[in-house]
Design an enzyme around this catalytic site. Sequence first.
Site, short mmCIF file in Angstrom:
data_model
loop_
_atom_site.label_atom_id
_atom_site.label_comp_id
_atom_site.label_asym_id
_atom_site.label_seq_id
_atom_site.Cartn_x
_atom_site.Cartn_y
_atom_site.Cartn_z
N HIS A 1 0.80 -1.23 0.00
CA HIS A 1 0.00 0.00 0.00
C HIS A 1 0.83 1.28 0.00
O HIS A 1 0.28 2.37 -0.19
CB HIS A 1 -1.04 -0.05 1.12
CG HIS A 1 -1.99 -1.18 0.85
ND1 HIS A 1 -2.76 -1.22 -0.28
CD2 HIS A 1 -2.23 -2.34 1.52
CE1 HIS A 1 -3.47 -2.35 -0.30
NE2 HIS A 1 -3.16 -3.04 0.80
N HIS B 1 3.15 -8.09 -3.18
CA HIS B 1 2.26 -8.85 -4.06
C HIS B 1 2.21 -8.16 -5.41
O HIS B 1 1.70 -7.05 -5.53
CB HIS B 1 0.87 -8.89 -3.41
CG HIS B 1 -0.14 -9.72 -4.15
ND1 HIS B 1 -1.43 -9.86 -3.70
CD2 HIS B 1 -0.08 -10.43 -5.31
CE1 HIS B 1 -2.12 -10.64 -4.53
NE2 HIS B 1 -1.32 -10.98 -5.52
N ARG C 1 0.37 -8.02 -8.45
CA ARG C 1 -0.93 -8.49 -8.96
C ARG C 1 -0.95 -8.45 -10.47
O ARG C 1 -0.24 -7.65 -11.10
CB ARG C 1 -2.07 -7.62 -8.39
CG ARG C 1 -2.26 -7.78 -6.91
CD ARG C 1 -3.48 -7.04 -6.43
NE ARG C 1 -4.71 -7.72 -6.84
CZ ARG C 1 -5.46 -8.46 -6.02
NH1 ARG C 1 -5.14 -8.59 -4.76
NH2 ARG C 1 -6.54 -9.04 -6.48
N ARG D 1 -1.93 -3.15 -9.80
CA ARG D 1 -2.59 -1.99 -9.18
C ARG D 1 -1.71 -1.34 -8.12
O ARG D 1 -1.91 -0.19 -7.78
CB ARG D 1 -3.93 -2.38 -8.58
CG ARG D 1 -3.83 -3.24 -7.36
CD ARG D 1 -5.19 -3.51 -6.76
NE ARG D 1 -5.97 -4.41 -7.59
CZ ARG D 1 -6.99 -5.14 -7.11
NH1 ARG D 1 -7.33 -5.03 -5.85
NH2 ARG D 1 -7.64 -5.96 -7.88
N THR E 1 -9.08 -6.97 -2.26
CA THR E 1 -7.87 -7.56 -1.71
C THR E 1 -8.03 -9.06 -1.81
O THR E 1 -9.02 -9.54 -2.38
CB THR E 1 -7.66 -7.08 -0.25
OG1 THR E 1 -6.47 -7.70 0.28
CG2 THR E 1 -8.84 -7.43 0.65
N THR E 2 -7.07 -9.83 -1.29
CA THR E 2 -7.15 -11.28 -1.41
C THR E 2 -8.23 -11.77 -0.45
O THR E 2 -8.03 -11.82 0.75
CB THR E 2 -5.78 -11.91 -1.09
OG1 THR E 2 -4.78 -11.18 -1.78
CG2 THR E 2 -5.73 -13.36 -1.52
N HIS F 1 -3.46 -11.30 7.08
CA HIS F 1 -4.62 -10.64 6.48
C HIS F 1 -5.50 -9.99 7.54
O HIS F 1 -6.18 -10.66 8.30
CB HIS F 1 -5.48 -11.58 5.62
CG HIS F 1 -6.30 -10.80 4.63
ND1 HIS F 1 -5.87 -10.57 3.34
CD2 HIS F 1 -7.44 -10.12 4.77
CE1 HIS F 1 -6.76 -9.83 2.71
NE2 HIS F 1 -7.72 -9.53 3.57
N GLY F 2 -5.45 -8.67 7.54
CA GLY F 2 -6.35 -7.91 8.39
C GLY F 2 -5.85 -7.70 9.81
O GLY F 2 -6.58 -7.14 10.64
N GLY G 1 0.22 -5.72 6.55
CA GLY G 1 0.43 -4.61 5.64
C GLY G 1 -0.48 -3.43 5.85
O GLY G 1 -0.08 -2.37 6.36
N HIS G 2 -1.75 -3.60 5.50
CA HIS G 2 -2.65 -2.45 5.38
C HIS G 2 -2.72 -1.62 6.66
O HIS G 2 -2.63 -0.39 6.63
CB HIS G 2 -4.06 -2.95 4.99
CG HIS G 2 -5.03 -1.86 4.78
ND1 HIS G 2 -5.90 -1.43 5.76
CD2 HIS G 2 -5.27 -1.07 3.70
CE1 HIS G 2 -6.63 -0.44 5.28
NE2 HIS G 2 -6.27 -0.20 4.04
N1 PXP Z 1 -0.66 -12.24 3.62
C1 PXP Z 1 -1.23 -12.41 2.40
C2 PXP Z 1 -1.02 -13.72 1.71
C3 PXP Z 1 -1.96 -11.37 1.78
O1 PXP Z 1 -2.51 -11.56 0.58
C4 PXP Z 1 -2.08 -10.14 2.46
C5 PXP Z 1 -2.84 -9.02 1.82
O2 PXP Z 1 -2.20 -8.58 0.71
C6 PXP Z 1 -1.45 -10.00 3.70
C7 PXP Z 1 -0.78 -11.08 4.27
C8 PXP Z 1 -1.48 -8.71 4.46
O3 PXP Z 1 -2.79 -8.39 4.77
P1 PXP Z 1 -3.10 -6.94 5.34
O4 PXP Z 1 -2.65 -5.98 4.31
O5 PXP Z 1 -4.57 -6.97 5.54
O6 PXP Z 1 -2.33 -6.80 6.62
#
Ligand code: PXP
Length: 247
Positions: free
Chosen positions: A12, A45, A47, A51, A102-103, A193-194, A215-216
Amino acid sequence: MNKLRLGVNIDHVATIRNARGGAHPDPLRAARIAETAGADGITAHLREDRRHISDHDIKRLAEELTIPLNFEMAATEEMLDIALAHKPHASCLVPEKREERTTEGGLDVAKGHNMLQSYVSSLQNENIRVSLFIEPDPVQLEAAAHLSADIVELHVGAYCDTTDSMKRQIELEKIIQAAAIADEIGLECHAGHGLTYGTVGPVAAIPTIAELNIGHFLIGEAIFVGLETTILEMRQLMDDARNQAVA
Ligand code: PXP
């Protein structure tokens, strides 16, 4: 006790850069700050629709990072060629749909077993560790072990995204069970994720989880207090939760 590793996802930073074209803010600069603040690896990532992270970002990260690069990729010939050209430390295979924000879910390893096998083998033949991003589901874990993956990354989005405390507990139990199964069948276990300051503790406390990829939330929080401060705080919360769990 194994130290819980933190992988910082810098996608991001590239999202913000791409909002205006140009070169600022630079994901590689963010990666260097993350490293100084105690990140153990960098995740990016690439993509299909480019993006956020670009091909040039991956090239620079692969050439210039001094901590491991975790290259998130869809299982496509195009991405495989890019991975083999840059030889990241690890590749995390993720499902990808153009229309998603997102994924949104894990890879269906059980259903896609035959298609995935050649990707896993091609990457491993070049000494790239292979991670499969899956739901915390025993069926997916067994399928990942059959593919001889090195790592499973558990998609913890259902746990993180709910505001219902009962549902969150149910989702956490699934993650705890999946991490125990991964350990039994010899798969290194990651999660992501999240994750936020509010949700990281119970996941960090699971002793068989080796790495969290975040990440986010980190990039968003960095807008207010800076990236280094944000990562230091996340690192502290992770370490505190892990230390309390084993004490
Ligand atoms: N791990 C994977 C495999 C992901 O696809 C993502 C999102 O891109 C993340 C971790 C990080 O997720 P977040 O950005 O929600 O923290």
